[in-house]
Design a protein around this motif. Structure first.
Motif, PDB file in Angstrom:
ATOM      1  N   GLU A  86       0.824  -1.207   0.000  1.00 46.42           N
ATOM      2  CA  GLU A  86       0.000   0.000   0.000  1.00 46.42           C
ATOM      3  C   GLU A  86       0.864   1.265   0.000  1.00 46.42           C
ATOM      4  N   THR A  87       0.339   2.302  -0.620  1.00 43.15           N
ATOM      5  CA  THR A  87       1.056   3.577  -0.694  1.00 43.15           C
ATOM      6  C   THR A  87       0.484   4.624   0.248  1.00 43.15           C
ATOM      7  N   ARG A  88      -0.609   4.300   0.930  1.00 42.49           N
ATOM      8  CA  ARG A  88      -1.282   5.290   1.760  1.00 42.49           C
ATOM      9  C   ARG A  88      -0.710   5.297   3.177  1.00 42.49           C
ATOM     10  N   THR A  89       0.039   6.324   3.496  1.00 37.64           N
ATOM     11  CA  THR A  89       0.721   6.391   4.782  1.00 37.64           C
ATOM     12  C   THR A  89      -0.254   6.555   5.940  1.00 37.64           C
ATOM     13  N   GLY A  90      -1.457   6.996   5.651  1.00 34.11           N
ATOM     14  CA  GLY A  90      -2.450   7.194   6.705  1.00 34.11           C
ATOM     15  C   GLY A  90      -3.211   5.933   7.076  1.00 34.11           C
ATOM     16  N   TRP A  91      -3.001   4.844   6.329  1.00 37.12           N
ATOM     17  CA  TRP A  91      -3.685   3.594   6.661  1.00 37.12           C
ATOM     18  C   TRP A  91      -2.934   2.911   7.807  1.00 37.12           C
ATOM     19  N   GLY A  92      -3.498   2.988   8.993  1.00 32.49           N
ATOM     20  CA  GLY A  92      -2.863   2.378  10.150  1.00 32.49           C
ATOM     21  C   GLY A  92      -3.354   0.983  10.452  1.00 32.49           C
ATOM     22  N   GLY A 322       4.268  -4.625   4.445  1.00 35.99           N
ATOM     23  CA  GLY A 322       4.191  -4.690   5.901  1.00 35.99           C
ATOM     24  C   GLY A 322       4.972  -3.596   6.587  1.00 35.99           C
ATOM     25  N   ILE A 323       4.880  -2.390   6.053  1.00 40.31           N
ATOM     26  CA  ILE A 323       5.562  -1.242   6.663  1.00 40.31           C
ATOM     27  C   ILE A 323       4.533  -0.176   7.020  1.00 40.31           C
ATOM     28  N   GLN A 324       4.890   0.700   7.934  1.00 43.61           N
ATOM     29  CA  GLN A 324       4.099   1.887   8.240  1.00 43.61           C
ATOM     30  C   GLN A 324       4.982   3.089   7.950  1.00 43.61           C
ATOM     31  N   PRO A 325       4.983   3.553   6.691  1.00 41.62           N
ATOM     32  CA  PRO A 325       5.945   4.576   6.283  1.00 41.62           C
ATOM     33  C   PRO A 325       5.765   5.886   7.060  1.00 41.62           C
ATOM     34  N   THR A 326       6.860   6.509   7.399  1.00 43.80           N
ATOM     35  CA  THR A 326       6.851   7.827   8.032  1.00 43.80           C
ATOM     36  C   THR A 326       7.865   8.709   7.322  1.00 43.80           C
ATOM     37  N   GLY A 327       7.625  10.003   7.391  1.00 39.27           N
ATOM     38  CA  GLY A 327       8.564  10.946   6.801  1.00 39.27           C
ATOM     39  C   GLY A 327       8.589  10.936   5.289  1.00 39.27           C
ATOM     40  N   VAL A 328       7.534  10.419   4.681  1.00 36.52           N
ATOM     41  CA  VAL A 328       7.442  10.368   3.220  1.00 36.52           C
ATOM     42  C   VAL A 328       5.988  10.549   2.825  1.00 36.52           C
ATOM     43  N   SER A 329       5.751  11.170   1.708  1.00 36.81           N
ATOM     44  CA  SER A 329       4.373  11.423   1.258  1.00 36.81           C
ATOM     45  C   SER A 329       3.841  10.272   0.422  1.00 36.81           C
ATOM     46  N   ASP A 330       2.525  10.197   0.339  1.00 36.33           N
ATOM     47  CA  ASP A 330       1.898   9.206  -0.536  1.00 36.33           C
ATOM     48  C   ASP A 330       2.386   9.384  -1.971  1.00 36.33           C
ATOM     49  N   ASP A 331       2.445  10.625  -2.417  1.00 37.88           N
ATOM     50  CA  ASP A 331       2.841  10.887  -3.801  1.00 37.88           C
ATOM     51  C   ASP A 331       4.265  10.415  -4.079  1.00 37.88           C
ATOM     52  N   ALA A 332       5.141  10.541  -3.087  1.00 39.63           N
ATOM     53  CA  ALA A 332       6.522  10.073  -3.281  1.00 39.63           C
ATOM     54  C   ALA A 332       6.562   8.564  -3.437  1.00 39.63           C
ATOM     55  N   LEU A 333       5.756   7.852  -2.653  1.00 39.58           N
ATOM     56  CA  LEU A 333       5.691   6.397  -2.784  1.00 39.58           C
ATOM     57  C   LEU A 333       5.119   6.005  -4.142  1.00 39.58           C
ATOM     58  N   ILE A 334       4.082   6.693  -4.557  1.00 41.64           N
ATOM     59  CA  ILE A 334       3.417   6.379  -5.825  1.00 41.64           C
ATOM     60  C   ILE A 334       4.376   6.562  -7.000  1.00 41.64           C
TER      61      ILE A 334
END
Length: 530
Positions: A86-92, A322-334
């Motif tokens: 997943e690319t959505r950093t807000g999905w906890g 299986g990560i919970q990304p921090t310090g990066v935006s959704d757009d950067a992941l995409i």
């Protein structure tokens, strides 16, 4: 043949009706009828009921509704099968970190059950429609074997004996063993019907079927291939080994999918699962499959994935699962990581000749009679997959004994780790020593690459065999730390089941021992998977 007579009768009635309309006739009984309304009799004459309900069932095997596809295939199967992240950093709360939301679980459990049974019951009620009913049985198994492989015990055998208006979710659960035994029984019944009607002209059902367009011989091959897949799932159950072998050998002898022309896939006017990847941007390709395919210099890369921008140069980059990304935006992941390469005209793939060849390779490895040699079937599976995607070089790829999966290098630099496996591609032909596990890993790994993006099947095979070896998840938010390395074993029943089904879910939990994600299913008993 009853079905042929049934369809001929439809044609004769239709011709007679057209003749009457051409003469301008008007029956007294029709005076009060809305001229634009289709009666029940007319719908049956035109095979409307059969066609609409068969197509509803077909749309549930790999869900065509985009949100249901998202929950089941992209989120659940994609995460646990090693294909998507997943690319959505807000999905906890999500599948990949082992803490999905309850309503996400509902989509994987309740929705398929609720969606298929109204249509299934309608087809079963039609008289003299044995072939459509046989296909409906195949489709029910194709849908529900995925559900039982995700959860374990499910409502199955007792649903059909219910009142037709009863909620399918209120039926009592069967143990997974009973579900499988009933499924094998129903596939045998369907096989008998298809064999009796094997010469039925495809035109009889062509407009009612978006998979094989009424070709009974191809449906028969898919049925037998499904039997083979399900029999292999039982290969580690001590008391089922003989029966699993019998089912598999009988299926292969009866005829399975061997050519890509016979692949089971649903053809649609619009593949709405493309929205998940091309429009919403919620997912990118998982690091696991990229490690393997980059390491193997696999020519299917350009057919499977887009190139991600990376940090310094474009390439095939996977996002760690299986990560919970921090310090990066959704757009950067995409933008950084590779996406699934697909269009909205692609069919939904159910099962391919490559998968069947790999199943036969494993069967031969287990000393089952699959009609050839394990090595030959293994290499044929690779060749069939290359052919399916229009790439060359299968023979050179299959014989390579030096390339290995690559370490994971995160283009954003945060989640680097070592390679998931050191397995090479070429078959080990040495006769001295026991190379069973080594060659089994090869079979399952190459099958996993070939069946992409069938995540639920990939996850099931990973639990059964331990292959392919996956990267451990980074953020395990469950209470079972031991699952970090070996992976989640099943899904929780959705919370709604505890309030809606009249207590039957408690019986299912009793069969399992608990409703934990660490509980192994009936067939998940490989002693090598710890």
């Amino acid at each position: 043949m009853k079905d042929m007579k049934y369809l001929k009768h439809i044609s004769h009635v239709a011709v007679a009706l057209i003749s009457l309309l051409a003469l301008g006739s008007c029956m007294d009984a029709d005076i009060n009828r809305n001229p634009f309304e289709t009666t029940q009799a007319e719908m049956e004459r035109d095979n409307y009921i059969i066609g609409s309900n068969l197509k509803t069932l077909e749309a549930q095997v790999i869900p065509t509704q985009e949100h249901l596809y998202q929950f089941m295939e992209a989120m659940c199967g994609g995460s646990y099968g090693g294909y998507f992240s997943e690319t959505r950093t807000g999905w906890g709360e999500k599948y990949s970190t082992y803490n999905p939301k309850s309503d996400w679980l509902k989509a994987s459990f309740s929705d398929p059950i609720v969606n298929i049974y109204p249509s299934y019951r309608k087809i079963l009620r039609i008289e003299n429609a044995a072939v459509p009913q046989a296909i409906a049985k195949i489709l029910r198994v194709a849908v529900m074997h995925r559900t039982t492989d995700m959860f374990g015990p499910i409502p199955y055998s007792k649903i059909i004996s219910q009142d037709e208006n009863a909620d399918a979710l209120s039926a009592a659960y069967d143990s997974q063993k009973d579900v499988y035994m009933q499924m094998f029984k129903e596939l045998e019944e369907a096989d008998k019907t298809l064999t009796e009607n094997i010469m039925l002209d495809a035109s009889a059902l062509k407009k009612l079927d978006d998979v094989y367009y009424g070709n009974i011989e191809k449906w028969s091959k898919y049925l037998h291939s499904l039997q083979l897949r399900m029999a292999m799932r039982l290969s580690y159950i001590p008391e089922m080994k003989t029966e699993a072998q019998r089912i598999a050998e009988t299926a292969v002898a009866a005829g399975v999918i061997e050519d890509n022309a016979d692949n089971a896939q649903l053809h649609v006017a619009e593949n709405r699962s493309a929205l998940c990847f091309n429009n919403w941007g919620d997912y990118r390709i998982g690091a696991d499959i990229i490690c393997y395919m980059n390491g193997y210099q696999d020519p299917r890369l350009e057919k499977y994935f887009t190139k991600g921008a990376g940090k310094d140069a474009a390439g095939y980059y996977g996002l760690r699962i299986g990560i919970q990304p921090t310090g990066v935006s959704d757009d950067a992941l995409i933008s950084t990581y590779s996406n699934r390469l697909m269009t909205d005209t692609d069919p939904y793939i159910w099962m391919t000749a490559a998968e069947v060849a790999f199943l036969r390779a494993e069967g031969e490895l287990r000393k089952w009679s699959m009609g050839g040699a394990a090595k030959d079937f293994y290499e044929k599976g690779i060749a069939l997959s290359f052919d399916q995607y229009g790439v060359s070089g299968a023979a050179a790829y299959a014989s390579n004994n030096s390339l290995r999966p690559s370490p994971y290098t995160d283009p954003l630099g945060k989640y680097n780790t070592s390679a998931p496996s050191s397995i090479t591609i070429a078959w080990n032909e040495e006769t001295e020593g026991n190379h069973f596990e080594e060659n089994l890993e090869r079979i399952i790994t190459q099958k996993w690459i070939a069946i992409y993006p069938l995540g639920i099947e990939a996850w099931s095979e990973h639990r059964r065999t331990g292959y392919p070896k996956m990267l451990p998840i980074v953020d395990n938010k469950s209470s079972f730390s031991n699952l970090t390395d070996i992976g989640i074993r099943r899904l929780h029943y959705p919370a709604e089941e505890y309030s809606l089904d009249g207590g039957h879910v408690a019986e299912a939990v009793q069969m399992l021992g608990s409703d934990g994600i660490n509980v192994r299913l009936w067939w998940d008993c490989n002693p090598n998977v710890e």
